[in-house]
Write a protein that holds these residues in place. Structure first.
Motif, PDB file in Angstrom:
ATOM      1  N   ALA A  17       0.564  -1.339   0.308  1.00 59.41           N
ATOM      2  CA  ALA A  17      -0.222   0.407   0.008  1.00 59.41           C
ATOM      3  C   ALA A  17       0.923   1.175  -0.016  1.00 59.41           C
ATOM      4  N   VAL A  18       1.683   1.573   1.044  1.00 57.90           N
ATOM      5  CA  VAL A  18       2.752   2.422   0.868  1.00 57.90           C
ATOM      6  C   VAL A  18       3.330   2.160  -0.366  1.00 57.90           C
ATOM      7  N   ILE A  19       4.164   1.174  -1.565  1.00 56.34           N
ATOM      8  CA  ILE A  19       5.135   1.276  -1.962  1.00 56.34           C
ATOM      9  C   ILE A  19       3.654   1.613  -3.301  1.00 56.34           C
ATOM     10  N   THR A  20       2.509   1.644  -3.426  1.00 58.26           N
ATOM     11  CA  THR A  20       0.973   2.525  -4.237  1.00 58.26           C
ATOM     12  C   THR A  20       1.536   3.432  -4.278  1.00 58.26           C
ATOM     13  N   ILE A  21       1.229   4.200  -2.853  1.00 58.44           N
ATOM     14  CA  ILE A  21       1.202   5.164  -2.983  1.00 58.44           C
ATOM     15  C   ILE A  21       2.510   5.888  -3.214  1.00 58.44           C
ATOM     16  N   LEU A  22       3.485   5.902  -2.929  1.00 59.18           N
ATOM     17  CA  LEU A  22       4.790   6.391  -3.800  1.00 59.18           C
ATOM     18  C   LEU A  22       5.096   6.503  -4.763  1.00 59.18           C
ATOM     19  N   GLN A  23       4.643   5.621  -5.552  1.00 55.94           N
ATOM     20  CA  GLN A  23       4.394   5.482  -7.169  1.00 55.94           C
ATOM     21  C   GLN A  23       3.341   6.326  -7.803  1.00 55.94           C
ATOM     22  N   ILE A  24       2.561   6.276  -7.033  1.00 53.50           N
ATOM     23  CA  ILE A  24       1.134   7.638  -7.756  1.00 53.50           C
ATOM     24  C   ILE A  24       2.338   8.746  -7.277  1.00 53.50           C
ATOM     25  N   ILE A  25       2.928   8.801  -5.740  1.00 54.84           N
ATOM     26  CA  ILE A  25       3.384  10.555  -6.069  1.00 54.84           C
ATOM     27  C   ILE A  25       4.429  10.589  -7.258  1.00 54.84           C
ATOM     28  N   VAL A  26       5.084   9.417  -7.670  1.00 55.09           N
ATOM     29  CA  VAL A  26       6.478   9.924  -8.432  1.00 55.09           C
ATOM     30  C   VAL A  26       5.584   9.751  -9.669  1.00 55.09           C
ATOM     31  N   LEU A  27       4.471   9.734 -10.363  1.00 55.82           N
ATOM     32  CA  LEU A  27       3.880   9.539 -10.924  1.00 55.82           C
ATOM     33  C   LEU A  27       3.556  10.819 -11.165  1.00 55.82           C
ATOM     34  N   ILE A  28       2.632  11.646 -10.434  1.00 58.84           N
ATOM     35  CA  ILE A  28       2.688  13.206 -10.924  1.00 58.84           C
ATOM     36  C   ILE A  28       3.936  13.724 -10.700  1.00 58.84           C
ATOM     37  N   ILE A  29       4.658  13.289 -10.159  1.00 57.71           N
ATOM     38  CA  ILE A  29       6.143  14.274 -10.629  1.00 57.71           C
ATOM     39  C   ILE A  29       6.553  13.931 -11.765  1.00 57.71           C
ATOM     40  N   PHE A  30       6.269  12.962 -12.680  1.00 60.33           N
ATOM     41  CA  PHE A  30       6.735  12.060 -13.801  1.00 60.33           C
ATOM     42  C   PHE A  30       6.260  13.853 -14.774  1.00 60.33           C
ATOM     43  N   ILE A  31       4.187  13.362 -14.451  1.00 62.98           N
ATOM     44  CA  ILE A  31       3.466  13.929 -14.849  1.00 62.98           C
ATOM     45  C   ILE A  31       4.094  15.894 -15.270  1.00 62.98           C
ATOM     46  N   ALA A  32       4.582  16.509 -13.501  1.00 59.83           N
ATOM     47  CA  ALA A  32       5.035  17.967 -13.510  1.00 59.83           C
ATOM     48  C   ALA A  32       6.199  18.034 -14.636  1.00 59.83           C
ATOM     49  N   SER A  33       6.927  17.011 -14.693  1.00 57.78           N
ATOM     50  CA  SER A  33       8.778  16.345 -15.408  1.00 57.78           C
ATOM     51  C   SER A  33       7.736  17.406 -17.271  1.00 57.78           C
ATOM     52  N   VAL A  34       6.866  16.257 -17.343  1.00 54.17           N
ATOM     53  CA  VAL A  34       6.960  16.230 -18.456  1.00 54.17           C
ATOM     54  C   VAL A  34       5.402  17.292 -19.293  1.00 54.17           C
ATOM     55  N   VAL A  35       5.286  17.866 -18.003  1.00 60.11           N
ATOM     56  CA  VAL A  35       4.443  19.325 -18.450  1.00 60.11           C
ATOM     57  C   VAL A  35       5.787  20.883 -18.332  1.00 60.11           C
ATOM     58  N   LEU A  36       6.626  20.554 -17.716  1.00 62.26           N
ATOM     59  CA  LEU A  36       7.800  21.195 -17.536  1.00 62.26           C
ATOM     60  C   LEU A  36       8.802  21.565 -19.064  1.00 62.26           C
ATOM     61  N   CYS A  37       8.578  20.737 -19.072  1.00 67.14           N
ATOM     62  CA  CYS A  37       9.180  19.681 -20.501  1.00 67.14           C
ATOM     63  C   CYS A  37       9.192  20.379 -21.849  1.00 67.14           C
ATOM     64  N   ILE A  38       7.573  20.430 -21.847  1.00 65.30           N
ATOM     65  CA  ILE A  38       6.983  21.038 -22.912  1.00 65.30           C
ATOM     66  C   ILE A  38       6.828  22.542 -22.482  1.00 65.30           C
ATOM     67  N   ILE A  39       6.662  22.884 -21.281  1.00 69.65           N
ATOM     68  CA  ILE A  39       6.453  24.462 -21.410  1.00 69.65           C
ATOM     69  C   ILE A  39       8.465  24.964 -21.934  1.00 69.65           C
ATOM     70  N   SER A  40       8.939  24.365 -21.582  1.00 70.95           N
ATOM     71  CA  SER A  40      10.189  24.615 -22.242  1.00 70.95           C
ATOM     72  C   SER A  40       9.857  24.700 -23.291  1.00 70.95           C
TER      73      SER A  40
END
Length: 160
Positions: A17-40
């Protein structure tokens, strides 16, 4: 909640359960990373379009344009437009140059470090899983030590 955590903190279900929650957080960080790359990428397009407006990017053309305006309007920047024409640089009229200096730095830094944040967060989850498994197996080994085979006497067949 405290008693529940004390009873279930070491179970496989709690771990996943903790691993799944942490992976969801990493997924959100990855999506933010992709958005920042698109903005770049959009910033790079803006910079490419800005270079086409020569008055905003070239100091010589800017100075000549201001000189033309000064000839047309007699009181326009009379103290700043001399022979060298420093008004474009002093008054920050070269907006493309200003935009380019600030955007290049922010684009590079945001792209690189957003990707690093995703990679390091994923690495942190992997380390967390490794440490959890090591602790779980150490406790299991401590609770049930492996029975070592007893030294047995040589078999009867071997002695004959």
């Amino acid at each position: 909640i405290s008693s529940w955590v004390q009873r279930h903190h070491d179970t496989t279900g709690c771990f996943w359960a903790v691993i799944t929650i942490l992976q969801i957080i990493v997924l959100i960080i990855f999506i933010a990373s992709v958005v920042l790359c698109i903005i770049s990428g959009l910033k790079a397009l803006i910079l490419a379009g800005c270079d086409q407006v020569y008055v905003l990017s070239d100091e010589t053309i800017c100075s000549e344009t201001l000189g033309s305006i000064r000839d047309w309007l007699q009181v326009f920047l009379t103290e700043k437009l001399g022979t060298s024409g420093p008004a474009c640089v002093e008054d920050n009229l070269l907006t493309c140059r200003l935009i380019q200096e600030h955007m290049v730095t922010s684009t590079v830094l945001s792209t690189i470090f957003s990707v690093f944040a995703t990679i390091f967060a994923l690495q942190l989850i992997i380390e967390f899983a490794i440490l959890h498994e090591q602790a779980r197996w150490r406790r299991a080994a401590k609770e049930e030590p492996l029975a070592l085979p007893e030294a047995s006497a040589p078999s009867a067949a071997a002695s004959s």
